[in-house]
Scaffold this motif. Structure first.
Motif, PDB file in Angstrom:
ATOM      1  N   ALA A 110       0.826  -1.207   0.000  1.00 22.09           N
ATOM      2  CA  ALA A 110       0.000   0.000   0.000  1.00 22.09           C
ATOM      3  C   ALA A 110       0.861   1.257   0.000  1.00 22.09           C
ATOM      4  O   ALA A 110       0.348   2.380   0.002  1.00 22.09           O
ATOM      5  CB  ALA A 110      -0.930   0.004   1.217  1.00 22.09           C
ATOM      6  N   HIS A 139       4.210   0.937  -4.860  1.00 19.18           N
ATOM      7  CA  HIS A 139       3.282   0.008  -5.493  1.00 19.18           C
ATOM      8  C   HIS A 139       1.881   0.580  -5.674  1.00 19.18           C
ATOM      9  O   HIS A 139       1.212   0.254  -6.660  1.00 19.18           O
ATOM     10  CB  HIS A 139       3.214  -1.294  -4.679  1.00 19.18           C
ATOM     11  N   ALA A 140       1.432   1.388  -4.751  1.00 16.67           N
ATOM     12  CA  ALA A 140       0.063   1.904  -4.835  1.00 16.67           C
ATOM     13  C   ALA A 140      -0.039   3.189  -5.656  1.00 16.67           C
ATOM     14  O   ALA A 140      -1.072   3.457  -6.268  1.00 16.67           O
ATOM     15  CB  ALA A 140      -0.496   2.149  -3.430  1.00 16.67           C
ATOM     16  N   LYS A 141       1.045   3.986  -5.698  1.00 15.57           N
ATOM     17  CA  LYS A 141       0.984   5.283  -6.388  1.00 15.57           C
ATOM     18  C   LYS A 141       1.927   5.375  -7.587  1.00 15.57           C
ATOM     19  O   LYS A 141       1.952   6.395  -8.279  1.00 15.57           O
ATOM     20  CB  LYS A 141       1.311   6.397  -5.397  1.00 15.57           C
ATOM     21  N   ASP A 163      -6.033  -5.268  -4.766  1.00 10.80           N
ATOM     22  CA  ASP A 163      -6.624  -4.006  -4.319  1.00 10.80           C
ATOM     23  C   ASP A 163      -5.550  -2.968  -4.017  1.00 10.80           C
ATOM     24  O   ASP A 163      -5.830  -1.765  -4.036  1.00 10.80           O
ATOM     25  CB  ASP A 163      -7.469  -4.237  -3.058  1.00 10.80           C
ATOM     26  N   LEU A 164      -4.325  -3.430  -3.765  1.00  9.54           N
ATOM     27  CA  LEU A 164      -3.282  -2.509  -3.328  1.00  9.54           C
ATOM     28  C   LEU A 164      -2.454  -1.950  -4.477  1.00  9.54           C
ATOM     29  O   LEU A 164      -2.067  -0.785  -4.456  1.00  9.54           O
ATOM     30  CB  LEU A 164      -2.331  -3.231  -2.351  1.00  9.54           C
ATOM     31  N   LEU A 165      -2.178  -2.776  -5.486  1.00  8.38           N
ATOM     32  CA  LEU A 165      -1.237  -2.375  -6.521  1.00  8.38           C
ATOM     33  C   LEU A 165      -1.853  -1.433  -7.537  1.00  8.38           C
ATOM     34  O   LEU A 165      -3.023  -1.542  -7.893  1.00  8.38           O
ATOM     35  CB  LEU A 165      -0.679  -3.602  -7.250  1.00  8.38           C
ATOM     36  N   SER A 166      -1.013  -0.513  -8.005  1.00  7.08           N
ATOM     37  CA  SER A 166      -1.414   0.401  -9.073  1.00  7.08           C
ATOM     38  C   SER A 166      -0.782  -0.089 -10.363  1.00  7.08           C
ATOM     39  O   SER A 166       0.260   0.392 -10.814  1.00  7.08           O
ATOM     40  CB  SER A 166      -0.947   1.828  -8.754  1.00  7.08           C
TER      41      SER A 166
END
Length: 517
Positions: free
Chosen positions: A301, A305-307, A509-512
């Motif tokens: 998160a 990885h998320a942004k 759900d976490l990865l962009s």
């Protein structure tokens, strides 16, 4: 066909003749008669084979005579399930200790490398432009080095002349002693071992330093003159040094055993006199810990990885994919970082329904190519072809590899070799130590290597057999039987990796994914 002629990786030809199992106890436990022919020309080497073969059979004949004169060897007792389990636990412990030692060596090397400019400035007496904390660390390193040099010299003199001895020189100098063949541990043996085993420059340097330490404490003598009493004296001197931990003593003895074992295998010495000299460990040390599911959710998160953010170190997509591949494949950091595009490919196999299937795999290997920087692996068992976890394919790893501009280069071109070992991922390891704290994971026992521990835990929970786990992680087998015909098939590996999962990890759900460049 010349069946006893074999070419080594360095191009030199060897004579190699197998020793029957029943004669090995009468030939020092060796599996083969091995002699370097000292030639790189095949025809010239072949001309020496008849004489070498005659000499080899003479040795076998002598072993048969020794066998006939001896009492029959006792039949080994069948091992109980409890004994087998103890051996398995001990083997896993040894693997863990080896990884921990590697981690410690890396951390120490990185700290010294970082502070080298400060230490140089202090030694030159010039102006030091560094934070006070770094100056203090640099001073401690300088003092520790001087103490080790002085202590080693004093220990050497005391070992030879008694406790009242005092050094007459200030140099840390080994004492030449005794006649012999003139084959020395710190030159001929280290060089020969390194030529065959191909360690990293840092690895060879570590063995050379240990050989010099042994010579300094015991006296520099031709290797065949080193006795078990010498090794025991070396052990006692190491233990008596208050600056050395039990683990440090264990590692020093292990390095010496390795060099002498190679010398014994090459028939330079008749037997490895250090083989049974070991150090018992009862020190408690902080072991590497698994990442919990909450840790993993926090990591993925995070901004990388998320942004889709990337650090300024120029690592590129390595910071995105290395943690994911380590988590879902159990591979070592450097093994992943040095992957080439050609190492990511599809391989055929036959499934349980007798149908031909294709699986995306990664080939972890030290096979050289045109790249100026060769791949490095830990041991022979680390050469392995393993199927990718389906989650990595789902997340777009294959698409990323196919989209690389240079299809003949490396998968992570942003990684550059650093340090004496030319490691591609050392700086990534330093970055990760800071990044995981940014993600709220402050436990120092949780490092990048913890991904391997985490993988093993969940692999066991998924019911993946031990030999399959070893194949994925590149671990050597527990005994000689593991080396013959038990490598799992690709069909078995595909089935195993498909069963691997981490309960509670909300990876999708976490990865962009759309921000992967």
């Amino acid at each position: 066909m010349c069946s006893y002629l074999h070419k080594a990786p360095n191009g030199v030809y060897y004579f190699r003749m197998g020793i029957p199992a029943d004669l090995r106890p009468f030939m020092g436990g060796r599996r083969e008669i091995k002699r370097s022919l000292g030639l790189k020309d095949r025809e010239a080497a072949k001309a020496l084979i008849p004489d070498m073969t005659k000499a080899g059979y003479a040795l076998l004949s002598q072993a048969k005579r020794d066998q006939a004169a001896s009492k029959p060897a006792p039949v080994p007792a069948t091992k109980s399930a409890m004994q087998i389990e103890r051996e398995r636990t001990r083997w896993e412990h040894d693997q863990l200790q080896a990884d921990l030692v590697a981690d410690d060596l890396f951390a120490n090397d990185m700290e010294i490398e970082r502070l080298e400019p400060v230490m140089d400035a202090l030694a030159a007496g010039g102006q030091v432009d560094a934070p006070p904390a770094d100056i203090a660390k640099a001073v401690k390193l300088i003092v520790a080095n001087e103490r080790e040099n002085a202590g080693a010299l004093i220990a050497s003199m005391q070992a030879r002349y008694g406790n009242d001895a005092r050094p007459t020189e200030t140099k840390n100098q080994a004492v030449e002693c005794g006649p012999g063949k003139g084959i020395y541990l710190d030159t001929d043996i280290v060089d020969g071992w390194a030529a065959e085993r191909k360690p990293s420059p840092r690895g060879k340097d570590a063995y050379w330093r240990d050989a010099k330490l042994f010579n300094t404490m015991i006296g520099r003598k031709s290797v065949e003159l080193i006795t078990k009493a010498d090794v025991m004296a070396y052990k006692r001197l190491l233990i008596a040094d208050p600056k050395r931990s039990q683990i440090n003593v264990r590692d020093r003895l292990a390095y010496l055993r390795t060099l002498l074992e190679w010398a014994a295998q090459e028939d330079i010495i008749p037997v490895n006199v250090a083989r049974d000299v070991k150090m018992a460990i009862n020190e408690r040390r902080e072991r590497r810990k698994d990442f919990s599911t909450d840790d993993l959710n926090a990591l993925f998160a995070g901004p990388v990885h998320a942004k889709g953010e990337r650090p300024k170190g120029g690592f590129g997509e390595a910071v995105y994919w290395l943690p994911l591949i380590a988590l879902f494949m159990g591979a070592r950091r450097e093994e992943i970082g040095q992957l080439r595009v050609q190492d990511v490919r599809r391989e055929a196999y036959i499934d349980d329904a007798d149908k031909r299937q294709m699986a995306w795999c990664i080939d972890i290997t030290d096979t050289p190519d045109d790249d100026a920087l060769p791949n490095q692996i830990k041991n022979e068992a680390s050469n392995r072809l393993v199927p990718l976890h389906p989650k990595l394919i789902e997340l777009g790893f294959i698409d990323y590899v196919k989209g690389l501009p240079d299809q003949s280069g490396r998968v992570f071109p942003g990684l550059k070799p650093v340090g004496i070992g030319n490691k591609l991922t050392d700086k990534v390891g330093q970055w990760f130590s800071r990044y995981k704290q940014q993600c709220g994971i402050g436990d120092k026992a949780k490092v990048f290597h913890s991904f391997r521990h985490t993988w093993k835990t969940h692999a066991v929970d998924a019911g993946i057999p031990e030999r399959v786990c070893r194949q994925f992680q590149g671990h050597e087998g527990k005994d000689a039987a593991d080396k013959y015909g038990v490598a799992p098939s690709l069909r078995v590996l595909v089935s195993a990796i498909e069963s691997f999962r981490i309960p509670g990890l909300n990876i999708n759900d976490l990865l962009s994914i759309d921000k992967i460049k």
